[in-house]
Design a protein around this motif. Structure first.
Motif, PDB file in Angstrom:
ATOM      1  N   VAL A 151       0.837  -1.206   0.000  1.00 39.38           N
ATOM      2  CA  VAL A 151       0.000   0.000   0.000  1.00 39.38           C
ATOM      3  C   VAL A 151       0.869   1.252   0.000  1.00 39.38           C
ATOM      4  O   VAL A 151       0.617   2.207  -0.740  1.00 39.38           O
ATOM      5  CB  VAL A 151      -0.958  -0.004   1.212  1.00 39.38           C
ATOM      6  N   ALA A 183       2.253   1.699  -3.391  1.00 36.81           N
ATOM      7  CA  ALA A 183       1.221   2.202  -4.312  1.00 36.81           C
ATOM      8  C   ALA A 183       0.994   3.698  -4.097  1.00 36.81           C
ATOM      9  O   ALA A 183       0.856   4.464  -5.059  1.00 36.81           O
ATOM     10  CB  ALA A 183      -0.078   1.431  -4.113  1.00 36.81           C
ATOM     11  N   GLN A 226      -8.447   0.692  -0.582  1.00 38.01           N
ATOM     12  CA  GLN A 226      -9.092  -0.564  -0.947  1.00 38.01           C
ATOM     13  C   GLN A 226      -8.310  -1.154  -2.109  1.00 38.01           C
ATOM     14  O   GLN A 226      -7.784  -0.421  -2.952  1.00 38.01           O
ATOM     15  CB  GLN A 226     -10.554  -0.348  -1.340  1.00 38.01           C
ATOM     16  N   GLU A 227      -8.224  -2.475  -2.111  1.00 40.18           N
ATOM     17  CA  GLU A 227      -7.459  -3.171  -3.148  1.00 40.18           C
ATOM     18  C   GLU A 227      -8.383  -4.118  -3.915  1.00 40.18           C
ATOM     19  O   GLU A 227      -9.153  -4.865  -3.312  1.00 40.18           O
ATOM     20  CB  GLU A 227      -6.303  -3.951  -2.523  1.00 40.18           C
ATOM     21  N   SER A 285      -2.897  -5.588  -9.012  1.00 43.57           N
ATOM     22  CA  SER A 285      -4.060  -5.106  -8.271  1.00 43.57           C
ATOM     23  C   SER A 285      -4.355  -3.660  -8.643  1.00 43.57           C
ATOM     24  O   SER A 285      -3.448  -2.909  -9.017  1.00 43.57           O
ATOM     25  CB  SER A 285      -3.810  -5.173  -6.754  1.00 43.57           C
ATOM     26  N   PHE A 308      -5.526  -0.282  -6.848  1.00 43.50           N
ATOM     27  CA  PHE A 308      -5.663   0.321  -5.520  1.00 43.50           C
ATOM     28  C   PHE A 308      -6.502   1.592  -5.616  1.00 43.50           C
ATOM     29  O   PHE A 308      -6.274   2.434  -6.490  1.00 43.50           O
ATOM     30  CB  PHE A 308      -4.281   0.662  -4.944  1.00 43.50           C
TER      31      PHE A 308
END
Length: 237
Positions: free
Chosen positions: A13, A16, A43-44, A52, A54
């Protein structure tokens, strides 16, 4: 796949958020580089194959670096509390570590200044941000730039493009503080120029752009003006 709610201090996170903020800053053409204050929420959405998406909400503060400097946000100093502009950025970014992909799909940032009454309650003598389009601040920028033009080893004179931040404070007289952008002109430093504003700017492909901080302090005691300036010059965009 269902939406996941990873921890804000999760390594993926934080990575990201860093990548999203880098791309947000790189995309912006005006203002100052944002620095991450905290990750507000995340939120992923894992993708079917790899990677993913994000969904991030980032609390940010602006720094002393202009976006044209292209510096990384981690290398930019945050402003002192009474001059800080706070904000929040919502960002959607796709990360695929295996293939080294980080694509910012969308973002939106909303900023707000600290209310002057709050600043005065904490620091009655601190200069408070003022409207940068006021003529007195443009004149302050012109005076500050004259000092740079006189001392610099650039081949051409620079002219004031616009004032980006401005404030005033009463010291030993009125003191004006400005941050402003400058642009390279066609006038050579080998020539004596009476009025820099008459010099035409070079084309955007050739012209260097600069970012300056300057001040003009008027001393009522000594009946003098003290002018200071410091500038960074950037290569053609």
């Amino acid at each position: 796949a269902a939406l996941l709610s990873p921890s804000c201090d999760d390594t993926a996170v934080e990575k990201a958020a860093d990548l999203a903020l880098r791309q947000i800053n790189a995309d912006r053409k005006e203002g100052y580089i944002f620095r991450l204050y905290r990750i507000f929420s995340v939120q992923e959405h894992p993708q079917e194959i790899t990677g993913s998406v994000f969904y991030l909400i980032l609390d940010v503060v602006d720094t002393e670096c202009h976006v044209l400097s292209k510096k990384l946000w981690k290398n930019c100093a945050a402003r002192s509390a009474h001059t800080t502009v706070y904000g929040q950025c919502k960002a959607i970014i796709y990360i695929n570590q295996a293939r080294n992909i980080a694509h910012l799909n969308a973002y939106e940032c909303i900023l707000q200044r600290v209310p002057p009454r709050y600043i005065w309650s904490l620091c009655p003598d601190c200069p408070v941000d003022d409207c940068p389009t006021e003529p007195k601040y443009f004149e302050t920028a012109v005076q500050s730039l004259a000092k740079f033009n006189e001392k610099s080893e650039q081949t051409h004179y620079f002219s004031v493009l616009n004032v980006t931040r401005a404030s005033m404070q009463w010291v030993v007289g009125p003191a004006y503080f400005v941050e402003f952008l400058i642009q390279e002109t066609s006038c050579s430093k080998n020539d004596t120029i009476a009025d820099i504003s008459e010099c035409k700017p070079l084309s955007s492909e050739l012209a260097q752009i600069g970012f300056c901080k300057g001040s003009v302090v008027n001393s009522d005691l000594e009946h003098e003006q003290f002018v200071r300036t410091s500038c960074e010059i950037y290569s053609p965009q």
